[in-house]
Scaffold this active site. Structure first.
Site, PDB file in Angstrom:
ATOM      1  N   GLY A  16       0.803  -1.216   0.000  1.00  0.00           N
ATOM      2  CA  GLY A  16       0.000   0.000   0.000  1.00  0.00           C
ATOM      3  C   GLY A  16       0.838   1.269   0.000  1.00  0.00           C
ATOM      4  N   TYR A 146     -15.143   3.595   9.042  1.00  0.00           N
ATOM      5  CA  TYR A 146     -13.680   3.533   9.097  1.00  0.00           C
ATOM      6  C   TYR A 146     -13.181   4.103  10.433  1.00  0.00           C
ATOM      7  CZ  TYR A 146      -8.844   4.934   8.019  1.00  0.00           C
ATOM      8  OH  TYR A 146      -7.487   5.131   8.054  1.00  0.00           O
TER       9      TYR A 146
HETATM   10  P1  NAD Z   1      -3.408   1.264   1.491  1.00  0.00           P
HETATM   11  O1  NAD Z   1      -4.851   1.082   1.185  1.00  0.00           O
HETATM   12  O2  NAD Z   1      -2.569   2.020   0.543  1.00  0.00           O
HETATM   13  O3  NAD Z   1      -2.725  -0.144   1.763  1.00  0.00           O
HETATM   14  C1  NAD Z   1      -3.368  -1.129   2.531  1.00  0.00           C
HETATM   15  C2  NAD Z   1      -2.898  -2.484   2.032  1.00  0.00           C
HETATM   16  O4  NAD Z   1      -3.582  -3.484   2.782  1.00  0.00           O
HETATM   17  C3  NAD Z   1      -3.198  -2.731   0.555  1.00  0.00           C
HETATM   18  O5  NAD Z   1      -2.005  -2.994  -0.147  1.00  0.00           O
HETATM   19  C4  NAD Z   1      -4.137  -3.945   0.558  1.00  0.00           C
HETATM   20  O6  NAD Z   1      -3.911  -4.845  -0.508  1.00  0.00           O
HETATM   21  C5  NAD Z   1      -3.793  -4.576   1.904  1.00  0.00           C
HETATM   22  N1  NAD Z   1      -4.869  -5.416   2.428  1.00  0.00           N
HETATM   23  C6  NAD Z   1      -6.199  -5.212   2.392  1.00  0.00           C
HETATM   24  N2  NAD Z   1      -6.848  -6.246   2.959  1.00  0.00           N
HETATM   25  C7  NAD Z   1      -5.900  -7.118   3.381  1.00  0.00           C
HETATM   26  C8  NAD Z   1      -5.938  -8.361   4.040  1.00  0.00           C
HETATM   27  N3  NAD Z   1      -7.097  -8.945   4.387  1.00  0.00           N
HETATM   28  N4  NAD Z   1      -4.771  -8.966   4.336  1.00  0.00           N
HETATM   29  C9  NAD Z   1      -3.581  -8.407   3.995  1.00  0.00           C
HETATM   30  N5  NAD Z   1      -3.485  -7.230   3.339  1.00  0.00           N
HETATM   31  C10 NAD Z   1      -4.640  -6.597   3.033  1.00  0.00           C
HETATM   32  O7  NAD Z   1      -3.347   1.942   2.957  1.00  0.00           O
HETATM   33  P2  NAD Z   1      -2.186   2.845   3.571  1.00  0.00           P
HETATM   34  O8  NAD Z   1      -2.471   4.244   3.178  1.00  0.00           O
HETATM   35  O9  NAD Z   1      -0.859   2.268   3.296  1.00  0.00           O
HETATM   36  O10 NAD Z   1      -2.564   2.729   5.115  1.00  0.00           O
HETATM   37  C11 NAD Z   1      -1.937   1.816   5.989  1.00  0.00           C
HETATM   38  C12 NAD Z   1      -2.506   2.033   7.384  1.00  0.00           C
HETATM   39  O11 NAD Z   1      -2.350   3.390   7.775  1.00  0.00           O
HETATM   40  C13 NAD Z   1      -4.007   1.724   7.510  1.00  0.00           C
HETATM   41  O12 NAD Z   1      -4.260   1.193   8.786  1.00  0.00           O
HETATM   42  C14 NAD Z   1      -4.645   3.102   7.413  1.00  0.00           C
HETATM   43  O13 NAD Z   1      -5.890   3.150   8.061  1.00  0.00           O
HETATM   44  C15 NAD Z   1      -3.619   3.961   8.116  1.00  0.00           C
HETATM   45  N6  NAD Z   1      -3.698   5.371   7.732  1.00  0.00           N
HETATM   46  C16 NAD Z   1      -3.343   5.778   6.480  1.00  0.00           C
HETATM   47  C17 NAD Z   1      -3.440   7.132   6.150  1.00  0.00           C
HETATM   48  C18 NAD Z   1      -3.055   7.651   4.792  1.00  0.00           C
HETATM   49  O14 NAD Z   1      -3.268   8.843   4.511  1.00  0.00           O
HETATM   50  N7  NAD Z   1      -2.490   6.842   3.920  1.00  0.00           N
HETATM   51  C19 NAD Z   1      -3.902   8.056   7.107  1.00  0.00           C
HETATM   52  C20 NAD Z   1      -4.310   7.576   8.341  1.00  0.00           C
HETATM   53  C21 NAD Z   1      -4.165   6.245   8.675  1.00  0.00           C
HETATM   54  N1  SER Z   2      -6.082   9.353   4.920  1.00  0.00           N
HETATM   55  C1  SER Z   2      -7.027   8.442   5.471  1.00  0.00           C
HETATM   56  C2  SER Z   2      -8.279   8.422   4.685  1.00  0.00           C
HETATM   57  O1  SER Z   2      -8.562   9.424   4.047  1.00  0.00           O
HETATM   58  C3  SER Z   2      -7.349   8.846   6.886  1.00  0.00           C
HETATM   59  O2  SER Z   2      -7.167   7.785   7.708  1.00  0.00           O
HETATM   60  O3  SER Z   2      -8.988   7.465   4.730  1.00  0.00           O
END
Ligand code: NAD
Ligand code: SER
Length: 319
Positions: A16, A146
């Site tokens: 991700g 979420y």
């Molecule tokens: P993303 O959606 O880019 O990546 C998530 C990954 O999880 C994907 O590659 C997907 O294939 C994988 N996935 C989904 N279901 C799965 C499963 N059952 N088993 C294994 N893998 C699985 O998300 P991200 O932006 O990299 O976020 C990572 C974490 O950080 C999450 O918990 C998200 O809530 C948190 N977060 C992200 C942001 C942001 O802006 N990117 C902000 C706040 C919190």
């Molecule tokens: N950047 C994330 C979203 O928009 C916040 O957790 O879902």
């Protein structure tokens, strides 16, 4: 398993937006072979630049996580697998299943294999009733599914710490801005998509109103914060360790578009709000990161201008 030292690191959801860069940073720090990347998706989708151990792993499969951790000598898990807000609201059942079920699965493995865990939270834990400059401690009443799953994730982390002594740490990440992997279906994705659109098309249709103000951070800072928190001595961390607010930046979609216009001649941004506006409106404008600053010394490096420059330079090099 006898003779296996527990020094390795497992990253779930590694393909991700965050995992793509966290795996690189962890491999730079600990060595390529010490960091096992995993995701439910196939490795064929992985960028060729990210070579190293990879396994296909569904976080709902607790037994496979336990077996992998025992066989490989994993001592720390960075648990990133989740559905983000926009995708999650479209499919609430799957969002609850993956975000809450996956977290329980990883914490159960932590219990059986004595793992340390990084489990990220989000600014989505705050609801419309929270102060617009969100403090570390306030009532958490999110209006998104979420957000509910993220509040549950923080409570689970506290439960596993209190009941089983599991060291779980988390950051309430703000919207993260990066270019190495696409944003994964969140509300803050506009702050990522806008850069590629500016470079390739000179135009972006933004799905939130121009006055939408949200907390944001450049990915390099998010990775730095993650590593700093995991390196912090346990006795320095207080009751917020399952979900720290961290100091970051707060700007509107219009301010972001204006900052890009200063660098990309002729760039034009139009605004056509969709359902994601509702999620953005329920979140804070900014967050108070003073507890993280006090306990583990966090401060970001990149301001808005520096984020814009880093994004445009990075994307231009990739093209
Ligand atoms: P993303 O959606 O880019 O990546 C998530 C990954 O999880 C994907 O590659 C997907 O294939 C994988 N996935 C989904 N279901 C799965 C499963 N059952 N088993 C294994 N893998 C699985 O998300 P991200 O932006 O990299 O976020 C990572 C974490 O950080 C999450 O918990 C998200 O809530 C948190 N977060 C992200 C942001 C942001 O802006 N990117 C902000 C706040 C919190
Ligand atoms: N950047 C994330 C979203 O928009 C916040 O957790 O879902």
């Amino acid at each position: 398993m006898l003779g296996v030292t527990k020094e390795k690191i497992l990253v779930t959801g590694a393909l991700g937006q965050i995992g793509t860069e966290l795996v690189e940073a962890l491999r730079d720090k600990h060595g390529t072979s010490s960091v096992i990347a995993s995701d439910i998706r196939s490795v064929k989708e992985q960028k060729t630049t990210r070579q190293g151990p990879y396994v296909t792993l569904d976080v709902l499969d607790t037994d496979s996580i336990i077996k992998l951790c025992n066989d490989e000598g994993v001592g720390t898990v960075y648990h990133l697998a989740a559905l983000l807000s926009a995708t999650g609201e479209k499919n609430p059942e799957l969002c609850r299943k993956v975000n809450v079920g996956g977290t329980i699965s990883v914490f159960e493995a932590a219990k059986k294999c004595s793992l340390r865990v990084f489990s990220p939270s989000s600014i989505a834990v705050f609801g419309p009733d929270a102060p617009k400059h969100a403090p570390q401690i306030t009532d958490l009443n999110p209006s998104t599914i979420y957000g509910e799953t993220k509040v549950r994730g923080e409570s689970l982390a506290k439960e596993y710490l209190e009941n089983y002594g599991i060291d779980v740490r988390g950051i309430r990440y703000p919207g993260l801005i990066s270019y190495k992997a696409p944003a994964g279906g969140g509300t803050t994705d506009y702050a990522v998509e806008i850069f590629e659109a500016a470079i390739n098309h000179g135009h972006y249709e933004c799905f939130v109103r121009p006055d939408t103000r949200l907390p944001m951070l450049y990915m390099d800072d998010a990775i730095k914060a993650t590593l700093m928190l995991m390196d912090a001595p346990n006795d320095a961390l207080g009751p917020s360790k399952a979900g720290y607010n961290i100091d970051c930046h707060s700007f509107t979609a219009q301010e972001l578009a204006d900052a890009i216009s200063q660098e990309v001649d002729g760039f034009k941004c139009d605004f056509a709000p969709d359902i994601r506006q509702k999620y953005a409106d329920s979140w804070p404008d900014s967050i108070d990161g003073s507890v993280a600053k006090e306990e583990w010394n966090w401060a970001p490096n990149y301001d808005l201008q520096e984020i814009v420059k880093a994004m445009l330079d990075g994307l231009s090099e990739e093209n």
